[in-house]
Write an enzyme that holds these catalytic residues in place. Structure first.
Site, mmCIF file in Angstrom:
data_model
loop_
_atom_site.group_PDB
_atom_site.id
_atom_site.type_symbol
_atom_site.label_atom_id
_atom_site.label_comp_id
_atom_site.label_asym_id
_atom_site.label_seq_id
_atom_site.Cartn_x
_atom_site.Cartn_y
_atom_site.Cartn_z
ATOM 1 N N SER A 194 0.828 -1.204 0.000
ATOM 2 C CA SER A 194 0.000 0.000 0.000
ATOM 3 C C SER A 194 0.863 1.256 0.000
ATOM 4 O O SER A 194 0.568 2.234 -0.700
ATOM 5 C CB SER A 194 -0.931 -0.003 1.217
ATOM 6 O OG SER A 194 -1.643 1.206 1.314
ATOM 7 N N GLU A 227 5.372 2.524 14.702
ATOM 8 C CA GLU A 227 6.492 1.646 14.338
ATOM 9 C C GLU A 227 6.125 0.709 13.188
ATOM 10 O O GLU A 227 6.960 0.407 12.336
ATOM 11 C CB GLU A 227 6.952 0.833 15.550
ATOM 12 C CG GLU A 227 8.148 -0.053 15.247
ATOM 13 C CD GLU A 227 8.704 -0.769 16.468
ATOM 14 O OE1 GLU A 227 9.396 -1.789 16.281
ATOM 15 O OE2 GLU A 227 8.431 -0.327 17.604
ATOM 16 N N GLU A 265 -2.157 4.673 21.509
ATOM 17 C CA GLU A 265 -2.355 4.440 20.073
ATOM 18 C C GLU A 265 -2.600 2.975 19.778
ATOM 19 O O GLU A 265 -3.504 2.618 19.028
ATOM 20 C CB GLU A 265 -1.137 4.923 19.278
ATOM 21 C CG GLU A 265 -1.451 4.955 17.786
ATOM 22 C CD GLU A 265 -0.270 4.607 16.887
ATOM 23 O OE1 GLU A 265 -0.279 5.096 15.752
ATOM 24 O OE2 GLU A 265 0.603 3.826 17.289
ATOM 25 N N ARG A 325 -6.121 1.271 18.370
ATOM 26 C CA ARG A 325 -6.109 0.572 17.090
ATOM 27 C C ARG A 325 -6.281 -0.943 17.251
ATOM 28 O O ARG A 325 -6.308 -1.663 16.264
ATOM 29 C CB ARG A 325 -4.783 0.829 16.366
ATOM 30 C CG ARG A 325 -4.586 2.244 15.884
ATOM 31 C CD ARG A 325 -3.175 2.429 15.361
ATOM 32 N NE ARG A 325 -2.968 3.747 14.810
ATOM 33 C CZ ARG A 325 -3.137 4.062 13.538
ATOM 34 N NH1 ARG A 325 -3.539 3.143 12.669
ATOM 35 N NH2 ARG A 325 -2.930 5.279 13.109
ATOM 36 N N ALA A 326 -6.345 -1.420 18.504
ATOM 37 C CA ALA A 326 -6.417 -2.861 18.793
ATOM 38 C C ALA A 326 -5.227 -3.597 18.186
ATOM 39 O O ALA A 326 -5.354 -4.715 17.679
ATOM 40 C CB ALA A 326 -7.739 -3.449 18.281
#
Length: 294
Positions: free
Chosen positions: A66, A94, A127, A131-132
């Site tokens: 992507s 990261e 974060e 975002r799980a």
């Protein structure tokens, strides 16, 4: 009494914390990003205290593809490295940094924040939780690190991450489990809900194996953990492995149908069937269903 400035940040989330610190880095010796907020990718390094430790190969490969097509859409949040004057340390992002390396990027977009170790760890955990991205063990280790290094209480942690105190307490309990079960959590073989049923079990590793092999739901695992054989462990818990295949299959069928753990024991020409229920509501539901069948 003067209020602790750190407490004022609690519960405000990642966006609020970033916005609160939206100011330029003032120290002349510290590295600076270019005018458009980009830095050479080799000038960026991961935070050694980042709670996230596992990065799926397939997910990284997809993200790298992507990035090759569209670039890094969301900047990586960094801070000047405490160890090297010409480097940055990642606070959040990261995974994007790793994928950008795979994609062959020379530079990445960054947001620079001048924050201390405590706030950097807060931001990293927030974060990843939002975002799980953390597995249950990584999440628990991150919470424990804030408690050990910075004196957080469980209530403070709940406010920081936007979760209840009970969620924090239940997550931390997972660290009491044996390493073999923690590995199953990291691999995804067990869910956090399954693992919480094993914390007080006498033979958690044996029960975990039974849960995975039989494909038990969390409700079924809870019922199994409450059965006398499961609580006593040792010889009694191993008796289930001595049953023939037909008996085990019948136990699983009845467990799936009733939603409660069913155990069958043969003796001579008879035997007994035991159904473990957790609440009176479960018992009422079973009685209602039996009456309907009749």
């Amino acid at each position: 009494m003067t209020e602790d400035p750190a407490r004022k940040r609690l519960g405000r989330g990642l966006a609020a914390l970033i916005g609160e610190m939206d100011r330029p880095v003032e120290t002349a010796e510290r590295p600076r990003a270019s005018a458009d907020g980009r830095v050479p990718i080799e000038f960026v390094s991961p935070n050694p205290k980042n709670p996230r430790r596992s990065f799926g190969e397939a997910d990284l490969a997809d993200l790298a593809q992507s990035i090759r097509e569209h670039g890094v859409v969301q900047p990586v949040v960094v801070r000047p490295s405490p160890q090297q004057s010409d480097r940055f340390e990642i606070i959040a992002g990261e995974r994007r940094w790793r994928a950008a390396q795979r994609a062959g990027l020379a530079e990445i977009p960054v947001i620079v924040r001048d924050v201390n170790d405590r706030t950097a760890l807060e931001l990293a955990i927030i974060e990843n939780v939002q975002r799980a991205d953390l597995n249950p063990v990584e999440e628990a280790l991150g919470y424990q690190q804030l408690i050990d290094d910075h004196g957080y209480s469980q209530a403070d942690l709940g406010q920081v991450i936007g979760k209840s105190r009970s969620h924090v307490a239940n997550t931390l309990r997972l660290l009491k489990l044996p390493e073999v079960i923690r590995d199953m959590l990291v691999d995804g073989a067990l869910s956090a809900g399954h693992a919480r049923t094993l914390v007080t079990a006498q033979d958690p590793a044996g029960l975990a194996k039974r849960i995975v092999e039989d494909g038990l739901s969390v409700r079924q695992a809870e019922a199994l953990a409450q059965m006398p054989a499961a609580r006593e462990g040792g010889g009694k818990s191993s008796s289930s492995h001595e049953k023939d295949t037909d008996t085990l299959a019948l136990e699983k069928l009845l467990t799936d149908v009733t939603g409660m753990q069913v155990s069958i024991a043969h003796k001579n020409h008879g035997g007994h069937l035991r159904i473990a229920y957790r609440t009176l509501d479960q018992l009422d539901e079973l009685c209602r269903r039996l009456k309907q069948e009749r």
